[in-house]
Write a protein that holds these residues in place. Sequence first.
Motif, PDB file in Angstrom:
ATOM      1  N   UNK A  75       0.912  -1.154  -0.011  1.00  0.00           N
ATOM      2  CA  UNK A  75      -0.211  -0.025  -0.044  1.00  0.00           C
ATOM      3  C   UNK A  75       0.921   1.141   0.016  1.00  0.00           C
ATOM      4  N   UNK A  76       0.722   2.279  -0.868  1.00  0.00           N
ATOM      5  CA  UNK A  76       1.216   3.445  -0.969  1.00  0.00           C
ATOM      6  C   UNK A  76       0.346   4.539  -0.876  1.00  0.00           C
ATOM      7  N   UNK A  77       0.411   5.522  -0.014  1.00  0.00           N
ATOM      8  CA  UNK A  77      -0.224   6.696  -0.005  1.00  0.00           C
ATOM      9  C   UNK A  77       0.410   7.801  -0.765  1.00  0.00           C
ATOM     10  N   UNK A  78      -0.260   8.563  -1.835  1.00  0.00           N
ATOM     11  CA  UNK A  78       0.353   9.484  -2.508  1.00  0.00           C
ATOM     12  C   UNK A  78      -0.028  11.021  -1.985  1.00  0.00           C
ATOM     13  N   UNK A  79       0.769  11.467  -1.135  1.00  0.00           N
ATOM     14  CA  UNK A  79       0.547  12.727  -0.189  1.00  0.00           C
ATOM     15  C   UNK A  79       1.046  14.177  -0.650  1.00  0.00           C
ATOM     16  N   UNK A  80       0.353  15.177  -0.683  1.00  0.00           N
ATOM     17  CA  UNK A  80       0.877  16.471  -1.165  1.00  0.00           C
ATOM     18  C   UNK A  80       1.047  17.029   0.534  1.00  0.00           C
ATOM     19  N   UNK A  81       2.440  17.484   0.655  1.00  0.00           N
ATOM     20  CA  UNK A  81       3.167  17.853   1.852  1.00  0.00           C
ATOM     21  C   UNK A  81       3.150  19.109   1.960  1.00  0.00           C
ATOM     22  N   UNK A  82       2.913  19.902   3.047  1.00  0.00           N
ATOM     23  CA  UNK A  82       2.835  21.254   3.347  1.00  0.00           C
ATOM     24  C   UNK A  82       2.356  22.090   2.298  1.00  0.00           C
ATOM     25  N   UNK A  83       1.235  22.109   1.857  1.00  0.00           N
ATOM     26  CA  UNK A  83       0.449  22.692   1.038  1.00  0.00           C
ATOM     27  C   UNK A  83      -0.100  23.970   1.618  1.00  0.00           C
ATOM     28  N   UNK A  84       0.186  25.128   1.126  1.00  0.00           N
ATOM     29  CA  UNK A  84      -0.367  26.278   1.658  1.00  0.00           C
ATOM     30  C   UNK A  84      -1.331  27.137   1.000  1.00  0.00           C
ATOM     31  N   UNK A  92      -3.875  18.738  -6.601  1.00  0.00           N
ATOM     32  CA  UNK A  92      -3.194  17.652  -6.523  1.00  0.00           C
ATOM     33  C   UNK A  92      -4.131  16.651  -6.274  1.00  0.00           C
ATOM     34  N   UNK A  93      -5.264  16.961  -5.609  1.00  0.00           N
ATOM     35  CA  UNK A  93      -6.574  16.061  -5.260  1.00  0.00           C
ATOM     36  C   UNK A  93      -7.091  15.317  -6.793  1.00  0.00           C
ATOM     37  N   UNK A  94      -7.184  16.271  -7.667  1.00  0.00           N
ATOM     38  CA  UNK A  94      -8.051  16.010  -9.050  1.00  0.00           C
ATOM     39  C   UNK A  94      -6.827  15.423  -9.910  1.00  0.00           C
ATOM     40  N   UNK A  95      -5.743  15.589  -9.318  1.00  0.00           N
ATOM     41  CA  UNK A  95      -4.318  14.634 -10.109  1.00  0.00           C
ATOM     42  C   UNK A  95      -4.663  13.157  -9.894  1.00  0.00           C
ATOM     43  N   UNK A  96      -4.859  12.960  -8.586  1.00  0.00           N
ATOM     44  CA  UNK A  96      -4.993  11.499  -8.044  1.00  0.00           C
ATOM     45  C   UNK A  96      -4.410  11.192  -6.808  1.00  0.00           C
ATOM     46  N   UNK A  97      -3.690  12.522  -6.135  1.00  0.00           N
ATOM     47  CA  UNK A  97      -3.222  12.302  -4.777  1.00  0.00           C
ATOM     48  C   UNK A  97      -4.135  11.829  -3.803  1.00  0.00           C
ATOM     49  N   UNK A  98      -4.087  10.829  -2.981  1.00  0.00           N
ATOM     50  CA  UNK A  98      -4.945  10.231  -2.257  1.00  0.00           C
ATOM     51  C   UNK A  98      -5.023  11.149  -0.910  1.00  0.00           C
ATOM     52  N   UNK A  99      -4.101  11.996  -0.526  1.00  0.00           N
ATOM     53  CA  UNK A  99      -3.905  12.714   0.707  1.00  0.00           C
ATOM     54  C   UNK A  99      -3.299  14.007   0.578  1.00  0.00           C
ATOM     55  N   UNK A 100      -3.729  15.180   1.296  1.00  0.00           N
ATOM     56  CA  UNK A 100      -3.224  16.161   1.311  1.00  0.00           C
ATOM     57  C   UNK A 100      -2.924  16.940   2.632  1.00  0.00           C
ATOM     58  N   UNK A 101      -1.981  17.763   2.917  1.00  0.00           N
ATOM     59  CA  UNK A 101      -1.749  18.314   4.192  1.00  0.00           C
ATOM     60  C   UNK A 101      -1.549  19.638   3.961  1.00  0.00           C
ATOM     61  N   UNK A 102      -2.521  20.381   4.731  1.00  0.00           N
ATOM     62  CA  UNK A 102      -2.828  21.799   4.494  1.00  0.00           C
ATOM     63  C   UNK A 102      -2.103  22.277   5.870  1.00  0.00           C
ATOM     64  N   UNK A 103      -1.176  23.189   5.460  1.00  0.00           N
ATOM     65  CA  UNK A 103      -0.461  23.847   6.463  1.00  0.00           C
ATOM     66  C   UNK A 103      -0.676  25.132   6.818  1.00  0.00           C
ATOM     67  N   UNK A 104      -1.391  25.284   7.739  1.00  0.00           N
ATOM     68  CA  UNK A 104      -1.796  26.985   8.086  1.00  0.00           C
ATOM     69  C   UNK A 104      -1.403  27.339   9.327  1.00  0.00           C
ATOM     70  N   UNK A 128     -10.380  11.913  -0.448  1.00  0.00           N
ATOM     71  CA  UNK A 128      -9.166  12.187  -0.102  1.00  0.00           C
ATOM     72  C   UNK A 128      -8.907  12.533   1.386  1.00  0.00           C
ATOM     73  N   UNK A 129      -7.861  12.109   1.992  1.00  0.00           N
ATOM     74  CA  UNK A 129      -7.778  12.270   3.477  1.00  0.00           C
ATOM     75  C   UNK A 129      -6.954  13.560   3.519  1.00  0.00           C
ATOM     76  N   UNK A 130      -7.090  14.044   4.476  1.00  0.00           N
ATOM     77  CA  UNK A 130      -6.660  15.600   4.928  1.00  0.00           C
ATOM     78  C   UNK A 130      -5.871  15.507   6.255  1.00  0.00           C
ATOM     79  N   UNK A 131      -4.474  15.946   6.332  1.00  0.00           N
ATOM     80  CA  UNK A 131      -3.809  16.237   7.418  1.00  0.00           C
ATOM     81  C   UNK A 131      -3.549  17.687   7.800  1.00  0.00           C
ATOM     82  N   UNK A 132      -3.705  18.317   8.728  1.00  0.00           N
ATOM     83  CA  UNK A 132      -3.440  19.461   9.229  1.00  0.00           C
ATOM     84  C   UNK A 132      -2.522  19.692  10.124  1.00  0.00           C
ATOM     85  N   UNK A 133      -1.990  20.997  10.442  1.00  0.00           N
ATOM     86  CA  UNK A 133      -0.954  20.934  11.377  1.00  0.00           C
ATOM     87  C   UNK A 133      -1.470  22.286  12.452  1.00  0.00           C
ATOM     88  N   UNK A 134      -1.051  22.027  13.798  1.00  0.00           N
ATOM     89  CA  UNK A 134      -1.079  22.813  14.681  1.00  0.00           C
ATOM     90  C   UNK A 134       0.132  23.052  15.739  1.00  0.00           C
TER      91      UNK A 134
END
Length: 286
Positions: A75-84, A92-104, A128-134
């Motif tokens: 299993x491989x997750x294709x993730x967009x890291x530190x997207x602002x 990235x989501x529409x391209x086929x990434x299965x996860x994105x990280x929003x860095x606010x 698509x899954x979402x990671x955030x940062x606090x």
Amino acid sequence: MRVNLSKILQDAQENGYGIGAFNTPNLESVQAVIAAAEARNQPVIIMHAQIHESLIPLEVIGPLMIRLADQAKVGVCVHLDHGEDLGYLLHAMKMGFTSVMYDGSRLPYEENLANTREIVRVAHYLGVSVEAELGRVLRPEGGGAPDPEEEILTPEACYTDPELAKAFVAATGVDALAIAFGTAHGIYEAEPCLDFDRIAAIHKLVDVPLVMHGGSGVNAADFQKAIVAGISKINYFTYMSLAGGRAVRAYFSQNPGRDLRFDEIAEIGRVAMQADVEQAIAVFQG
């Protein structure tokens, strides 16, 4: 096999081990990470960071990451890291990434929360899954050009507040939360001092997987303590990249005057990066 972040982290969270997440800004690093995961028979996360656009654009590396993930035996997750940029994340989501990280994390809390909630709404509609940062994960001393905003901050001022983390997750519906507890991006000049009690306190209040950014340079024992305390995803890149560069330098040192084609240089680096990633995966598995 391409999977989303929630799926890849579910078993890790339930069974107390960590999943490695590795930035892959070129073909050789994508190949190295996936080959290492297959050799260890473990799932993995490959990532493209928005700050790496100057190295290779999403338009170029994204389709390559997706294709190799689809062909992988694990299993491989294709993730967009530190997207602002919200539009960049959506692309990235529409391209086929299965996860994105929003860095606010640089924004005021309420703005970070509002933006994250909107990203979650759109991403979940697309599966698509979402990671955030606090909190704020700083650069270590000597780890590159200083950020003027960070020069006035103490590490303690950047640490994630457990109660705020609980409220943020409940209000946004994120699938994973990156927290600040003493790690830093880049190269460490001294051993980091990690607040494991803070990880445990957040883990007790938050039901989504927790993420360690700035994982390179942390020793094996501290990785495992962090995982026991509640970390499920570990971002790791700098020392993997250094392993490739050092292998090339060592080759030239051992073979002075030898001409080498670029494809041979790239392969030396790829092999060394794969070995480093295999070691990291073994540590994260405990």
